[in-house]
Design a protein around this motif. Structure first.
Motif, short mmCIF file in Angstrom:
data_model
loop_
_atom_site.label_atom_id
_atom_site.label_comp_id
_atom_site.label_asym_id
_atom_site.label_seq_id
_atom_site.Cartn_x
_atom_site.Cartn_y
_atom_site.Cartn_z
N ASP A 195 0.88 -1.18 0.00
CA ASP A 195 0.00 0.00 0.00
C ASP A 195 0.91 1.23 0.00
N VAL A 196 0.75 2.10 -0.99
CA VAL A 196 1.59 3.31 -1.07
C VAL A 196 0.76 4.58 -0.90
N ALA A 197 -0.50 4.43 -0.43
CA ALA A 197 -1.36 5.60 -0.22
C ALA A 197 -1.79 5.76 1.23
N GLY A 198 -1.85 4.66 1.98
CA GLY A 198 -2.32 4.71 3.36
C GLY A 198 -3.78 4.34 3.50
N ASP A 199 -4.42 3.89 2.40
CA ASP A 199 -5.85 3.56 2.46
C ASP A 199 -6.10 2.08 2.71
N GLU A 200 -5.04 1.32 3.01
CA GLU A 200 -5.13 -0.10 3.34
C GLU A 200 -5.76 -0.93 2.22
N ARG A 201 -5.47 -0.56 1.00
CA ARG A 201 -5.79 -1.38 -0.17
C ARG A 201 -4.47 -1.77 -0.81
N TYR A 202 -4.21 -3.07 -0.86
CA TYR A 202 -2.89 -3.57 -1.18
C TYR A 202 -2.86 -4.23 -2.56
N THR A 203 -1.75 -4.04 -3.26
CA THR A 203 -1.49 -4.75 -4.52
C THR A 203 -0.56 -5.92 -4.21
N VAL A 204 -1.05 -7.13 -4.49
CA VAL A 204 -0.26 -8.34 -4.22
C VAL A 204 0.62 -8.65 -5.43
N ARG A 205 1.89 -8.90 -5.17
CA ARG A 205 2.83 -9.29 -6.21
C ARG A 205 3.53 -10.58 -5.79
N VAL A 206 4.10 -11.28 -6.77
CA VAL A 206 4.73 -12.58 -6.52
C VAL A 206 6.13 -12.57 -7.12
N ARG A 207 7.07 -13.13 -6.37
CA ARG A 207 8.47 -13.18 -6.80
C ARG A 207 8.98 -14.62 -6.73
N ASP A 208 9.69 -15.05 -7.76
CA ASP A 208 10.35 -16.35 -7.76
C ASP A 208 11.66 -16.20 -7.00
N LEU A 209 11.79 -16.92 -5.87
CA LEU A 209 12.96 -16.76 -5.03
C LEU A 209 14.15 -17.58 -5.52
N VAL A 210 13.93 -18.44 -6.48
CA VAL A 210 15.04 -19.21 -7.05
C VAL A 210 15.75 -18.39 -8.12
N THR A 211 14.95 -17.76 -8.99
CA THR A 211 15.53 -16.98 -10.09
C THR A 211 15.59 -15.49 -9.80
N GLY A 212 14.82 -15.02 -8.80
CA GLY A 212 14.73 -13.59 -8.53
C GLY A 212 13.76 -12.88 -9.44
N GLU A 213 13.11 -13.62 -10.33
CA GLU A 213 12.20 -13.04 -11.32
C GLU A 213 10.88 -12.60 -10.68
N GLN A 214 10.40 -11.45 -11.11
CA GLN A 214 9.08 -10.98 -10.69
C GLN A 214 8.06 -11.64 -11.61
#
Length: 710
Positions: free
Chosen positions: A169-188
């Motif tokens: 959350d980058v606004a403070g309104d408690e609405r979140y964007t979920v993202r996923v990262r591959d921890l083996v390759t580091g790829e988003q």
């Protein structure tokens, strides 16, 4: 000072006086004129200009405290080990922990491999020692670049350790964007889910993400299933709750056997269960919802059978715990922990070989180990008279130790591992407090204030011994209160609070009704049509502290936030002569206007807590009798008031304190408003920003107490 300097000095800013734009609110034959409801138009340039004028006025009125604010900030910073690491928590093949780095606002999430399958002793980490095999999973400082606000609402790694999800959350309104990262390759990965509520989680096999979204009133109402690698447009609705009184949530059992979906209001709950291997299956209701019945189920395996331990209040005011079979949860109930009046059963956590029970007795949070075979509970004891203890991070299903968090007013946050076999408490870490802090220099105690109706209200006190015992002579005193939602104010440690205590201030907590400190009846006696007990209890605590010689009215400041801010507004109207100042943080001070409008965030959910004034004339009249904005007085002077709010707060809208301060200013009150223009309900983000914010509040408080010239 010479005349030229005097002539050139800018004139003091006048207090902002808002335009009166009357609107009329009509309910139950009662017409109310509201001159400041127009503040609600958040995008109106005139509203923004007014808030900025309030900020400028507050800045000028507190400019003389700049030096003190700087000293308090330096004290907080100087007592904090800025470069530090948390105690590692084991999950799967990794130890997970967090880092903080001097000069950086946000934490860094890391992990390191375990040494062997039998490795249950967390490595002792030091800031200046390299951790073998360390991986940085997420650096909050990198993620926050380019944003004035940054907050994580979800953070989880798959059971096999290969992928990470995180919600931002980058606004403070408690609405979140979920993202996923591959921890083996580091790829988003391309999976990105906007507009989620906090608490997204991976399925045990790592194929799916379970998350919730909110409706237009910011009520979490829908649980979704997202398959990694597919479009968000194809996500499946697992559960939707149409009743506006209920919120929803979801999570997997520690056993990874089931997904639990919960729908709950303030007084009623219902849980549904889904086999974790078939998440698209129709959820099964555990117990059908019954108005006024709350329950919480957790899965365990006892003698090879899947069972559910259910903590509930069906005919048990302070709750009891029963065991049922997972295949037939509405069938035969075995009572494991019977109802014990005065001992509030809070919940149960199940592990493979034993359970952990949390409960409150005599105003303190306690924990006990549950023997599955006998049903016996053995309490884990601690020595201090006031403390809080509870299970910490325990993600593993079959650990030999239980991670416990412990704290008191004088003991900094402490992490223990409890060896279940030997019953030994193993100290893993105590929060370092730099600058020579010694807990023996401070004291804590509990006293009891008589309430108007004969009840006894607990008050917790903490002070520095070198100024003498609390009560020996009148001292500056900071009285804190909350008193809603059955939320208990625990005996917690605060580095920032030391800046008060070291200047001779006594810090006190009034554990008023409406909170949960003394059991469920304590809460029931401070809600709905008994809500005024919360306010009169706080006033009675203040008067007791004066009558018993702890302080005097001109040396006492009150503080509360959110629903505790409603408490501040109410007691300021009830007994303005009792306090020298009132600090109201994100205060819920226009309660009636808010609870009358079902289109506003969370209003309908709140009806179980406050009542429904929209449809019930008695509730309307009762709320109108105490809502602070409705009851600003013209017949008495007010104490000094500082109201702190945030423009993007979704829980208590900025409009409430803005209207309240404008109304107070009409009657000549010395009221200040500070509005963070990029923040939410929890205030600013980033630890240094938070320290500066608290330093601002404490400097104002000390000024009111006559201690600004330290």
């Amino acid at each position: 000072m010479d005349s030229v300097t005097l002539q050139d000095a800018p004139a003091p800013l006048p207090a902002p006086i808002a335009d009166a734009r009357p609107s009329t609110r009509s309910h139950h034959g009662d017409d109310v004129e509201d001159r400041y409801e127009w503040f609600r138009a958040k995008e109106d340039a005139a509203v923004v200009a007014h808030l900025e004028a309030e900020n400028a006025y507050t800045a000028e009125r507190t400019a003389h405290l700049e030096g003190l604010r700087g000293r308090i900030f330096d004290e907080i910073k100087g007592r904090t080990q800025e470069t530090d690491l948390s105690v590692p928590t084991r999950r799967g093949q990794w130890w997970y922990y967090g880092r903080t780095v001097e000069g950086e606002q946000y934490g860094i999430q890391c992990r390191a491999p375990i040494s062997s399958p039998d490795d249950w002793t967390p490595p002792v980490l030091a800031p200046d020692v390299e951790v073998p095999g360390e991986q940085v999973l997420l650096d909050g400082n990198v993620e926050a670049e380019g944003h004035e606000f940054f907050s994580l609402g979800s953070f989880e790694v798959t059971a096999d350790g290969s992928r990470l999800l995180y919600g931002v959350d980058v606004a403070g309104d408690e609405r979140y964007t979920v993202r996923v990262r591959d921890l083996v390759t580091g790829e988003q990965l391309p999976d990105e889910i906007p507009g989620t509520f906090a608490g997204a989680t991976f399925s045990p096999d790592g194929r799916f993400i379970v998350y919730t979204t909110v409706d237009d009133a910011w009520r979490p109402d829908t649980v979704w299933l997202h398959e990694l690698g597919t479009s968000v447009a194809d996500d499946v609705t697992l559960f939707h709750e149409p009743d506006e009184r209920y919120w929803v949530g979801a999570g997997f059992t520690r056993s990874d056997r089931y997904l639990m979906i919960e729908a709950g209001s303030s007084i009623t709950s219902e849980q549904l269960i889904v086999d974790a291997t078939d998440l698209r299956a129709q959820p099964r209701v555990i117990w059908p919802r019954t108005e006024g019945v709350e329950y919480d189920a957790t899965h365990a395996i006892v003698d090879g059978e899947d069972v559910l331990y259910i903590v509930h209040n069906d005919g048990a005011l302070d709750f009891e715990m029963v065991r049922v079979t997972a295949s037939d949860p509405t069938g035969e109930r075995t009572v494991v922990i019977p109802h014990r009046p005065g001992q509030r059963l809070l919940g149960m956590s199940a592990f493979r070989d034993w359970g952990v029970v949390a409960y409150r007795r005599e105003g303190l949070a306690r924990i006990g180990m549950l023997d599955y075979r006998t049903g016996g509970v053995s309490e884990i004891g601690f020595d201090e008279p006031l403390y809080a203890a509870g299970p910490g991070g325990n993600p593993e299903w079959a650990p030999p130790v239980l991670r416990i968090g412990y704290v008191s007013f004088v003991t900094p946050s402490t992490v223990y591992d409890f060896d279940v076999a030997t019953r030994e408490l193993l100290l893993r870490k105590r929060q370092p407090v730099l600058g020579g802090y010694d807990a023996e220099d401070y004291a804590q105690a509990r006293v009891w204030a008589p309430a108007q109706d004969g009840s006894s209200i607990p008050i917790s006190l903490v002070w520095k011994r070198s100024f003498g015992d609390a009560g020996e002579q009148p001292r500056p005193l900071h009285l804190y209160g909350y008193g809603s939602y059955e939320h208990s104010i625990e005996p917690g440690f605060s580095v920032a609070r030391l800046s008060e205590l070291d200047r001779g201030v006594v810090f006190a907590v009034a554990h008023v009704r409406g909170g949960g400190e003394m059991g469920r009846q304590w809460y029931e006696n401070g809600k709905l049509l008994r809500k005024r007990n919360t306010f009169t209890d706080f006033v009675d605590c203040g008067r007791y502290l004066v009558d018993e010689g702890y302080t005097t009215p001109d040396r006492m400041v009150a503080e509360g936030g959110s629903a505790g801010g409603l408490l501040m507004g109410a007691v300021t109207n009830l007994a303005p002569e009792l306090f020298a100042g009132v600090l109201a943080v994100v205060p819920f001070v226009d309660a009636l206007t808010t609870i009358l409008d079902p289109s506003l965030p969370l209003t309908v959910i709140e009806w179980d807590e406050w009542g429904d004034p929209l449809h019930n004339a008695e509730v309307y009249a009762y709320m109108k009798s105490y809502s602070p904005y409705e009851n600003v007085r013209t017949d008495t002077p007010y104490p000094r008031i500082l109201a702190v709010t945030s423009l993007n707060d979704t829980r208590v809208l900025y409009v409430e304190p803005a209207k309240w301060v404008a109304r107070l200013r009409e009657v000549g009150a010395d009221a200040l408003l500070k509005c963070e223009m990029v923040a939410g309900h929890g205030g600013v983000s980033g630890r240094y920003n938070a320290w500066k914010e608290r330093a601002f509040e404490l400097a104002w408080l000390l000024d009111v107490l006559g201690l600004a010239d330290d």
